[in-house]
Design a protein around this motif. Structure first.
Motif, PDB file in Angstrom:
ATOM      1  N   THR A 373       0.872  -0.786  -0.123  1.00  0.00           N
ATOM      2  CA  THR A 373       0.267  -0.096   0.025  1.00  0.00           C
ATOM      3  C   THR A 373       0.756   1.301  -0.272  1.00  0.00           C
ATOM      4  OG1 THR A 373      -1.997  -1.254   1.174  1.00  0.00           O
ATOM      5  CG2 THR A 373      -1.938   1.367   1.297  1.00  0.00           C
ATOM      6  N   PHE A 374       2.224   1.182   0.854  1.00  0.00           N
ATOM      7  CA  PHE A 374       2.970   1.969   0.918  1.00  0.00           C
ATOM      8  C   PHE A 374       4.128   1.657   0.197  1.00  0.00           C
ATOM      9  CE2 PHE A 374       3.304  -1.499   4.315  1.00  0.00           C
ATOM     10  CZ  PHE A 374       4.464  -1.695   3.461  1.00  0.00           C
ATOM     11  N   GLY A 375       5.417   2.967  -0.878  1.00  0.00           N
ATOM     12  CA  GLY A 375       5.820   2.723  -1.596  1.00  0.00           C
ATOM     13  C   GLY A 375       7.689   1.373  -0.881  1.00  0.00           C
ATOM     14  N   GLU A 376       8.306   1.175  -1.772  1.00  0.00           N
ATOM     15  CA  GLU A 376       9.179   0.579  -1.225  1.00  0.00           C
ATOM     16  C   GLU A 376      10.675   1.005   0.381  1.00  0.00           C
ATOM     17  OE1 GLU A 376      12.838  -1.924  -2.721  1.00  0.00           O
ATOM     18  OE2 GLU A 376      11.320  -0.540  -4.700  1.00  0.00           O
ATOM     19  N   LYS A 377      10.580  -0.066   0.987  1.00  0.00           N
ATOM     20  CA  LYS A 377      10.967   0.747   2.141  1.00  0.00           C
ATOM     21  C   LYS A 377      10.523   2.339   2.614  1.00  0.00           C
ATOM     22  CE  LYS A 377      14.160  -1.912   1.520  1.00  0.00           C
ATOM     23  NZ  LYS A 377      14.487  -3.156   2.277  1.00  0.00           N
ATOM     24  N   TRP A 378       9.404   1.600   2.590  1.00  0.00           N
ATOM     25  CA  TRP A 378       8.556   3.158   3.015  1.00  0.00           C
ATOM     26  C   TRP A 378       8.571   4.402   2.648  1.00  0.00           C
ATOM     27  CZ3 TRP A 378       4.987   1.300   6.252  1.00  0.00           C
ATOM     28  CH2 TRP A 378       5.024   0.289   6.904  1.00  0.00           C
ATOM     29  N   ALA A 379       8.502   4.360   1.344  1.00  0.00           N
ATOM     30  CA  ALA A 379       8.873   5.548   0.441  1.00  0.00           C
ATOM     31  C   ALA A 379       7.404   5.947   0.152  1.00  0.00           C
ATOM     32  CB  ALA A 379       8.812   5.893  -0.577  1.00  0.00           C
ATOM     33  N   THR A 380       6.723   7.150   0.500  1.00  0.00           N
ATOM     34  CA  THR A 380       5.343   7.523   0.674  1.00  0.00           C
ATOM     35  C   THR A 380       4.822   7.425  -0.991  1.00  0.00           C
ATOM     36  OG1 THR A 380       3.719   9.664   1.773  1.00  0.00           O
ATOM     37  CG2 THR A 380       5.732   9.966   0.362  1.00  0.00           C
ATOM     38  N   ASN A 381       3.619   7.679  -0.737  1.00  0.00           N
ATOM     39  CA  ASN A 381       2.294   7.772  -1.758  1.00  0.00           C
ATOM     40  C   ASN A 381       1.301   8.376  -1.651  1.00  0.00           C
ATOM     41  OD1 ASN A 381       1.674   5.585  -0.716  1.00  0.00           O
ATOM     42  ND2 ASN A 381       2.404   3.803  -2.232  1.00  0.00           N
ATOM     43  N   ALA A 382       0.814   8.588  -2.624  1.00  0.00           N
ATOM     44  CA  ALA A 382      -1.091   9.021  -2.321  1.00  0.00           C
ATOM     45  C   ALA A 382      -1.713   8.167  -1.445  1.00  0.00           C
ATOM     46  CB  ALA A 382      -1.619   9.429  -3.738  1.00  0.00           C
ATOM     47  N   THR A 383      -1.833   7.066  -1.676  1.00  0.00           N
ATOM     48  CA  THR A 383      -2.378   6.426  -0.842  1.00  0.00           C
ATOM     49  C   THR A 383      -2.348   6.610   0.785  1.00  0.00           C
ATOM     50  OG1 THR A 383      -3.160   4.595  -2.816  1.00  0.00           O
ATOM     51  CG2 THR A 383      -3.443   3.713  -0.809  1.00  0.00           C
ATOM     52  N   TRP A 384      -1.013   5.949   0.844  1.00  0.00           N
ATOM     53  CA  TRP A 384      -0.178   6.293   1.968  1.00  0.00           C
ATOM     54  C   TRP A 384      -0.765   7.355   2.793  1.00  0.00           C
ATOM     55  CZ3 TRP A 384       0.185   1.573   5.077  1.00  0.00           C
ATOM     56  CH2 TRP A 384       0.937   2.254   6.557  1.00  0.00           C
ATOM     57  N   ASP A 385      -0.615   8.611   2.367  1.00  0.00           N
ATOM     58  CA  ASP A 385      -0.964   9.742   2.596  1.00  0.00           C
ATOM     59  C   ASP A 385      -1.946  10.205   3.001  1.00  0.00           C
ATOM     60  OD1 ASP A 385       1.917  11.105   2.524  1.00  0.00           O
ATOM     61  OD2 ASP A 385       1.803  11.525   0.253  1.00  0.00           O
ATOM     62  N   GLN A 386      -2.540   9.411   2.354  1.00  0.00           N
ATOM     63  CA  GLN A 386      -4.911   9.498   2.849  1.00  0.00           C
ATOM     64  C   GLN A 386      -4.945   8.827   3.580  1.00  0.00           C
ATOM     65  OE1 GLN A 386      -4.485  12.226   0.553  1.00  0.00           O
ATOM     66  NE2 GLN A 386      -6.780  11.975   0.683  1.00  0.00           N
ATOM     67  N   LEU A 387      -4.264   7.656   3.600  1.00  0.00           N
ATOM     68  CA  LEU A 387      -4.575   6.866   5.235  1.00  0.00           C
ATOM     69  C   LEU A 387      -4.043   7.966   6.114  1.00  0.00           C
ATOM     70  CD1 LEU A 387      -4.163   3.488   3.962  1.00  0.00           C
ATOM     71  CD2 LEU A 387      -6.660   4.114   4.403  1.00  0.00           C
ATOM     72  N   LYS A 388      -3.342   8.240   5.775  1.00  0.00           N
ATOM     73  CA  LYS A 388      -2.561   8.919   7.677  1.00  0.00           C
ATOM     74  C   LYS A 388      -3.681   9.974   8.219  1.00  0.00           C
ATOM     75  CE  LYS A 388       2.665   8.452   6.818  1.00  0.00           C
ATOM     76  NZ  LYS A 388       3.449   9.142   6.321  1.00  0.00           N
ATOM     77  N   LYS A 389      -4.568   9.947   7.249  1.00  0.00           N
ATOM     78  CA  LYS A 389      -5.150  11.575   7.790  1.00  0.00           C
ATOM     79  C   LYS A 389      -6.419  11.192   8.721  1.00  0.00           C
ATOM     80  CE  LYS A 389      -4.417  13.972   2.870  1.00  0.00           C
ATOM     81  NZ  LYS A 389      -5.196  15.022   2.060  1.00  0.00           N
ATOM     82  N   LEU A 390      -7.049   9.518   8.408  1.00  0.00           N
ATOM     83  CA  LEU A 390      -7.207   8.643   8.970  1.00  0.00           C
ATOM     84  C   LEU A 390      -7.600   8.495  10.837  1.00  0.00           C
ATOM     85  CD1 LEU A 390      -9.161   5.622   6.999  1.00  0.00           C
ATOM     86  CD2 LEU A 390      -9.870   8.280   6.058  1.00  0.00           C
ATOM     87  N   THR A 391      -7.417   9.476  11.247  1.00  0.00           N
ATOM     88  CA  THR A 391      -6.987   9.486  12.826  1.00  0.00           C
ATOM     89  C   THR A 391      -8.238   9.597  13.585  1.00  0.00           C
ATOM     90  OG1 THR A 391      -7.152  12.049  12.571  1.00  0.00           O
ATOM     91  CG2 THR A 391      -4.893  11.352  12.603  1.00  0.00           C
ATOM     92  N   SER A 392      -9.307   9.437  12.709  1.00  0.00           N
ATOM     93  CA  SER A 392     -10.307   9.665  13.924  1.00  0.00           C
ATOM     94  C   SER A 392     -10.835   8.291  14.130  1.00  0.00           C
ATOM     95  CB  SER A 392     -11.241  10.667  13.507  1.00  0.00           C
ATOM     96  OG  SER A 392     -12.087  10.499  12.172  1.00  0.00           O
ATOM     97  N   VAL A 393     -10.347   7.731  12.503  1.00  0.00           N
ATOM     98  CA  VAL A 393     -11.060   5.894  12.445  1.00  0.00           C
ATOM     99  C   VAL A 393      -9.743   5.173  13.847  1.00  0.00           C
ATOM    100  CG1 VAL A 393     -12.574   6.584  12.175  1.00  0.00           C
ATOM    101  CG2 VAL A 393     -10.642   5.708  10.763  1.00  0.00           C
TER     102      VAL A 393
END
Length: 430
Positions: A373-393
């Protein structure tokens, strides 16, 4: 105070959607048309609060710095006066303690802060650890790859499940040995439960439904004995649920997947054999095209059927999804990721059918290809960035981690996973 707040808000939400019969045909919240023709009359389908109504409720309780929540206040404690005639307050040998007062923070028994146990009298059997697991078994489990991953997850305050597949051990007559290994892992701090099988009844492991029921019953009994207090979970697929009220679809799915019968699956919960049931959404996008049922409709059908059966009265229901990951890394744009989050995370939670959503964030197939879901070696991408925003759930989001195939190392991996997920299933093999 927090429990009181949750209770008050939950009560208000329940008044919007639970226990209000949807008799009127013009009721905008009536969804009886999605139920099968043979659905019992006492089963009523009704949509929960709309987003606007939910926002109004939240606003009522949170406006003015939570004025109404503060006014609600905690319930008065129940106090028993041990000096009053008729009241009995057991101490010493009559109670759970030894009758000796202790200061806050003091251990209940000598050396308990160091993992010690009460000193045994000569000839007396003493409690050491769950079901007689030896210290050697526990120490050995802690040193395994799974044990190290559990410790790394605990440091990140993740709620931990041990994830394993016990069907092979059961069929080979080696269930007891396999259960002991899982139990030794499960006694580590932070471990909430054990998931002991996936795709149960959907794959080709078992030939009959009775065989599946026997496996669940025997495995549950063995785990509850060796890992008392730990939640037990299974993962499965019940394709017929996505059909909704389409009789042709239901007939075909029942014929195609005869072991994935809703009544049998629900019985594992109602009998207390499992505490969590994870339902996979992998078939929702393709399996129902013949009946012109698209993925959103299939998902809606599934969760309405689950809610109508009241499975959540017996245990926790989880949604499981691997659709966010792709070979190498997720290729979704920000807009696509946002839509996927709405369809695959928000919908199961908002329909009040699933309490948690498990996303497969990384796995390696038999050809060695890695999907992320994320990039190789934890590189960021659009999907991972959007998932990080779901702090309330975040507490409701979980993922699966295979310590045999780490992205970097357990400590680094768990630190990154904790930015999105509140729970993790640590794979421990068979």
């Amino acid at each position: 105070m927090r429990l009181r707040q949750i209770f008050v808000i939950g009560l208000a939400l329940s008044l919007l959607g639970i226990g209000v019969p949807a008799w009127a045909q013009d009721d905008p919240k009536n969804c009886d048309d999605l139920m099968a023709a043979d659905t019992p009359a006492y089963v009523v389908c009704r949509w929960m609060a709309t987003p606007e109504e939910a926002a109004d409720i939240a606003r009522f309780w949170l406006d003015n710095d939570g004025e109404h929540l503060q006014e609600a206040g905690p319930l008065d404690p129940i106090v028993i006066d041990c000096t009053e005639p008729g009241n009995v307050c057991p101490t010493g040998e009559d109670g759970d303690g030894d009758g000796q007062p202790r200061d806050p923070g003091d251990p209940d028994v000598e050396d308990a802060e160091d993992g010690g146990t009460p000193e045994c009298k000569e000839g007396e059997s003493c409690y050491v650890n769950p079901a007689g697991l030896s210290q050697a078994e526990i120490a050995q489990a802690e040193k395994t790859a799974a044990g190290q991953a559990v410790q790394a997850a605990a440091k990140e305050n993740l709620r931990i499940w041990i994830n394993a597949e016990l069907t092979g051990a059961w069929k080979d007559g080696k269930l007891d040995a396999a259960v002991r290994k899982l139990a030794a892992l499960a006694v580590q701090p932070g471990v909430a439960g054990i998931r002991f099988t996936t795709q149960l009844g959907f794959d080709q492991t078992f030939k009959t439904a009775d065989e599946i029921d026997t496996f669940v019953a025997e495995t549950s009994t063995a785990l509850r004995k060796l890992a008392p207090g730990k939640k037990l979970a299974v993962h499965t697929v019940v394709p017929v649920l996505g059909c909704g009220a389409d009789e042709a679809c239901k007939a075909e799915m029942t014929k195609k997947h005869p072991l994935s019968v809703p009544d049998r699956v629900g019985a594992w919960l109602s009998k207390g054999q499992i505490d969590q049931l994870a339902l996979d959404s992998g078939l929702l996008a393709t399996e129902y095209a013949t009946w012109k049922i698209d993925a959103p409709t299939a998902q809606r059908n599934q969760w309405i059927q689950v809610r109508a059966r009241a499975w959540d009265a017996y245990g926790q229901i989880a949604s499981e999804d691997a659709g966010f990951a792709a070979t190498g890394a997720s290729k979704l744009t920000s807009e696509q990721a946002t839509q996927a989050i709405n369809d695959r995370i928000a919908v199961p939670l908002q329909t009040d059918a699933a309490e948690t959503v498990t996303l497969w964030s990384r796995w390696k197939d038999e050809r060695g290809q890695v999907s992320r879901t994320f990039g190789e070696k934890w590189a960021t991408n659009a999907t991972w960035d959007q998932l990080k925003k779901l702090t309330s759930v975040r507490p409701r989001l979980a993922t699966v981690y295979d310590p045999a195939n780490p992205e970097v190392d357990p400590a680094t991996d768990m630190r990154n996973l904790a930015e999105v997920f509140g729970q993790v299933y640590v794979h421990a093999g068979a």
